[in-house]
Design an enzyme around this catalytic site. Structure first.
Site, PDB file in Angstrom:
ATOM      1  N   SER A 684       2.000   3.503   5.575  1.00 31.83           N
ATOM      2  CA  SER A 684       3.355   3.179   5.128  1.00 31.83           C
ATOM      3  C   SER A 684       4.367   4.295   5.354  1.00 31.83           C
ATOM      4  O   SER A 684       5.551   4.118   5.087  1.00 31.83           O
ATOM      5  CB  SER A 684       3.336   2.750   3.663  1.00 31.83           C
ATOM      6  OG  SER A 684       3.030   3.849   2.863  1.00 31.83           O
ATOM      7  N   LYS A 727       6.616   2.094  -5.877  1.00 33.84           N
ATOM      8  CA  LYS A 727       7.419   2.883  -4.938  1.00 33.84           C
ATOM      9  C   LYS A 727       8.900   2.856  -5.336  1.00 33.84           C
ATOM     10  O   LYS A 727       9.573   3.878  -5.323  1.00 33.84           O
ATOM     11  CB  LYS A 727       7.242   2.337  -3.522  1.00 33.84           C
ATOM     12  CG  LYS A 727       5.892   2.728  -2.926  1.00 33.84           C
ATOM     13  CD  LYS A 727       5.707   2.117  -1.563  1.00 33.84           C
ATOM     14  CE  LYS A 727       4.422   2.624  -0.925  1.00 33.84           C
ATOM     15  NZ  LYS A 727       4.131   1.949   0.327  1.00 33.84           N
TER      16      LYS A 727
END
Ligand code: ADP
Length: 781
Positions: A684, A727
């Protein structure tokens, strides 16, 4: 009655011999003897005492009398209360019985003189015989403790009259009367001594043998006695140890315990077999310990013993609500699961696996479910289990064998229907000793677990009444074979707000109670809890938070007891964000904050680990060089590949970025991911690396208030990622106002609670164009 001088009253002796010059006492009772005595007393007190040949015979007759007797003088007579008469007579001289006259009332007799052959002087030979006899006597006396010392002394020092010596030995030795009679009858002194010699020798032999026999008997006796004594001691020791009369008692107790239980048929058979074996062997036999252990284990596992189950779903929901803040979806799913368990047949019931980072309440949910259902709760930690035997037990032949963790847990539960929490199934290993996951599959499989076989227990055990729940930190580590059987319920990390609420409503009251204090002893302001959450803990769950609250309680208890002054207050402690450092020390978490200005070559990425979300800044330098491409810092293989993909994308689009075609040959590019960053190796960071690289190569700064997450392909497409909620929360915490996420995560975004999306702009990007468009600061903002 008139008595001629040579006529004596006759006293027939039974088992006695009277020697001349010796006194002897005995009882008389036979009428003839009494009359003879009385006659003697009325005359000159002399009486002829002669031994009967057969001492047992009551009747006196001539044929039953010896030939030689002794003329005695009656010295004393005692009449005893029982009608018997005790007399003491003194032997005068030997005489032959001549005429035997029985008047009916008594016996009288006439006698012949007894001529003795005396030796005039001691020849050498005779002296030798004399000494030899004395020595024999000494030896003989050694065997008989009863002989008086003066008698022995007299005999051993006697050296003149040989005949008299023989008589003395005859008088004092404990030989039978017929032997004494032989001595008495011997007229020849030397012969008499020889007879004595011979008798003594034989007696000594006999005594020796007797002694040996006695000693043998004694040693045998000693051994028997010693054994007996030891056994008695053992009994006492066993009693002291509570073993009562040892094995038998234990076996009885085992049987009784078994009778009060509902063992399965196989278990009963097996148990009886083992108990019989135990009965047959000695208590101290080495294998008895193993058998006992086995029997104990069989008796300790619950057999058909159930707690009453509470099937009320409303109650279940209430308990879950009472014990946990938030977690709405999880609670809902749990209740649904319980509902299905009630309606669906056993075989189809799913196995729930709670997946989430540590400290988010997985174990705690399981405990609540057990409480709500009225089942016992047991936890089996599978972290680090690599060996099948851990689950299934070791075979009994193995030294130190034990049942596996499943049956051990059943023993702990004590009931056949507990809720068994299989904790951390993702941490279970796999090695050459077999596959624990396979064993676990059997445990969880409703079609097999009604007859689960533990290697140690050997008999099938029914696990079908247990309710199994699993936990894991991530689904990645769960063995593939198992994951098919599981229904995953995800628990996400908590937001700061949730943590504060959990702390206020659940953790603090729990800790206060645990430390025995009340709210009036310790006041923790919300600002202090906020400070703990943001400055002292960095975690997805609330474990550290709980620990810190515990620490505050501990310190305030100490302050209370020692009457210490903490801060400005005494006793009752109030903790705020200002004074919290006094208690917990310096702040532990340095928040990763955004830069004040946009920076060239530095881009903020978002990561997601078991600790929750975090931000990390990726730095790239580009300098004139020879085309070196370097990656340093906290980089794993996946990140390296992301970097290569990014490079490929940039090279393919060099024109778009205004780069020369061979920029990668004339520049060295160095990508660095700071060591302190979250240790996470995943794809990611792809778009973040690419953005930082483009920024470094084009010298255009990246906006400082933006963060991003997404996987990059070599064609510049942006692929979806996980851990969106964590996140975004991490980005907000760092002060980020815009987040770029992959377009494909749009669905996840819709599922997020509003509070997560509040105060932050979320940009969906399909490709790198969009990413760069939004992130590069073409003009300063
Ligand atoms: P896990 O099993 O996920 O690692 P635990 O169940 O051990 O976490 O939780 C750690 C502590 O946090 C426990 O004391 C638990 O009661 C508490 N806790 C976690 N989540 C919540 C919640 N939502 N509400 C109340 N307490 C919670």
């Amino acid at each position: 009655m008139k008595k001629t001088p040579t006529e004596y009253p006759l006293l027939a002796l039974r088992g006695l011999v009277v020697f001349p010059k010796s006194s002897i006492s005995f009882d008389i009772a036979r009428p003839k003897s009494v009359t003879a005595l009385e006659t003697a007393l009325t005359n000159n007190k002399e009486i002829f005492a002669v031994s009967q040949l057969d001492a047992e015979n009551e009747e006196v007759s001539q044929s039953n009398l010896c030939k030689v007797g002794t003329i005695c003088k009656v010295t004393q007579v005692f009449r005893q209360p029982n009608g018997r008469i005790r007399v003491i007579v003194e032997g005068i001289k030997r005489a032959y019985l001549k005429e035997y006259i029985d008047s009916g009332e008594m016996v009288t007799c006439t006698i012949d003189e007894f001529e003795e052959f005396q030796v005039p002087r001691l020849s050498m030979e005779l002296t030798a015989l004399l000494r030899a006899t004395q020595e024999l006597f000494e030896e003989y006396a050694g065997y008989l403790a009863k002989l008086p010392a003066d008698v022995i002394f007299e005999i051993l020092t006697f050296s003149s009259n040989v005949g008299r010596l023989a008589d003395l030995i005859g008088i004092h030795s404990l030989i039978k009367y017929d032997e004494k009679q032989r001595i008495l009858e011997q007229p020849d002194e030397i012969q008499r001594l020889s007879v004595v010699n011979e008798i003594l020798s034989r007696e000594i032999e006999l005594l020796k043998m007797q002694k040996e026999i006695l000693e043998k008997v004694k040693t045998n006796m000693d051994k028997v006695q010693k054994d007996y004594y030891l056994r008695e001691q053992l009994k006492v020791i066993q009693e002291e140890l509570g073993e009562k009369d040892g094995l038998a008692q234990d076996v009885r107790e085992y049987r009784q315990r078994a009778e009060n239980m509902e063992l399965s048929e196989e278990a009963t058979k097996k148990l009886n077999k083992e108990l019989k074996r135990l009965e047959r062997i000695q208590a101290m036999a080495p294998e008895s310990g193993g058998i006992r252990d086995y029997v104990e284990h069989i008796l300790n596992v619950p057999w058909n013993k159930f707690t009453k189950e509470n099937k009320n779903l409303k109650n279940a929901r209430e308990v879950l609500d009472k014990d946990h803040y938030g977690l709405e979806k999880v609670k809902e799913r749990m209740v649904e699961f319980l509902a299905v368990c009630q309606t669906a047949p056993k075989q189809n019931a799913p196995i729930i696996c709670l997946v989430g980072p540590p400290g988010v309440g997985k174990t705690s949910i399981a405990k609540s479910v057990a409480k709500a259902l009225g089942r016992k709760y047991v936890r089996i930690s599978l972290g680090g289990v690599r060996d099948e035997a851990d689950i299934r037990g070791h075979r009994k032949t193995y030294i130190g064998a034990m049942p596996g963790r499943i049956l051990y847990a059943m023993q702990q539960a004590g009931y056949s229907n507990p809720l068994v929490l299989l904790d951390e199934i993702d941490k279970m290993g796999n090695d050459f000793k077999g596959n624990p996951a396979a064993a676990l599959l059997e445990v969880l499989d409703a079609e097999q677990n009604h007859a689960f076989r533990d290697h140690y227990l050997e008999v099938p055990y029914d696990l079908s009444n247990c309710m199994f729940l699993c936990t894991a930190n991530t689904t990645e580590g769960i063995p593939p074979a198992l994951i098919d059987r599981l229904e995953i319920i995800k628990l996400e990390s908590y937001t700061d707000n949730e943590k504060i609420n959990i702390a206020k409503k659940f953790l603090l009251p729990k800790q206060l109670e645990r430390h025995g204090i009340t709210k009036s002893d310790l006041k923790i302001k919300e600002s202090a809890i906020e400070a703990i959450v943001s400055d002292y803990t960095k975690e997805a769950g609330v474990r550290r938070l709980e620990r810190h609250l515990g620490e505050l309680c501990r310190k305030s208890v100490k302050a209370k007891l020692l009457n210490e002054v903490i801060g400005e207050k005494k006793k009752a402690v109030t903790i705020t964000s200002e004074n919290i450092e006094l208690f917990l020390g310096n702040k532990k978490v340095k928040a990763d904050k955004i830069f004040k200005e946009p920076q060239v070559g530095i881009c903020r990425g978002l990561a997601w680990t078991s600790l929750g979300g975090d931000t990390l800044s990726i730095e790239v330098n580009s300098m004139t060089g020879r085309g070196n491409f370097e990656l340093t810092g906290n980089v794993g293989d996946v990140m390296k590949e992301s970097a290569k993909a990014a490079m490929s994308y940039i090279r393919a689009n060099y024109e778009k970025f205004g780069l020369s075609q061979n920029f990668y040959r004339v520049n060295d590019i160095h990508i660095h991911i700071p060591e302190g960053a979250v240790p996470k190796d995943g794809p990611s960071a792809g778009i973040t690396i690419a953005t930082a690289m483009v920024s470094a190569l084009t010298n255009v700064p990246v906006k400082n208030n933006i963060a991003m997450t997404g996987e990059i392909t070599i064609r510049g497409r942006v692929l979806p990622i996980g851990g969106l909620k964590e996140k975004i929360l991490a980005a907000k915490k760092a002060g980020v106002v815009k987040v770029i996420i992959p377009n494909d995560n749009a669905d996840d975004l819709n599922e997020l609670d509003e509070y997560v999306k509040k105060d932050i702009e979320i940009i969906l990007a399909k490709d790198m164009d969009k990413v760069l468009d939004c992130s590069l600061a073409k003009t300063k903002e």
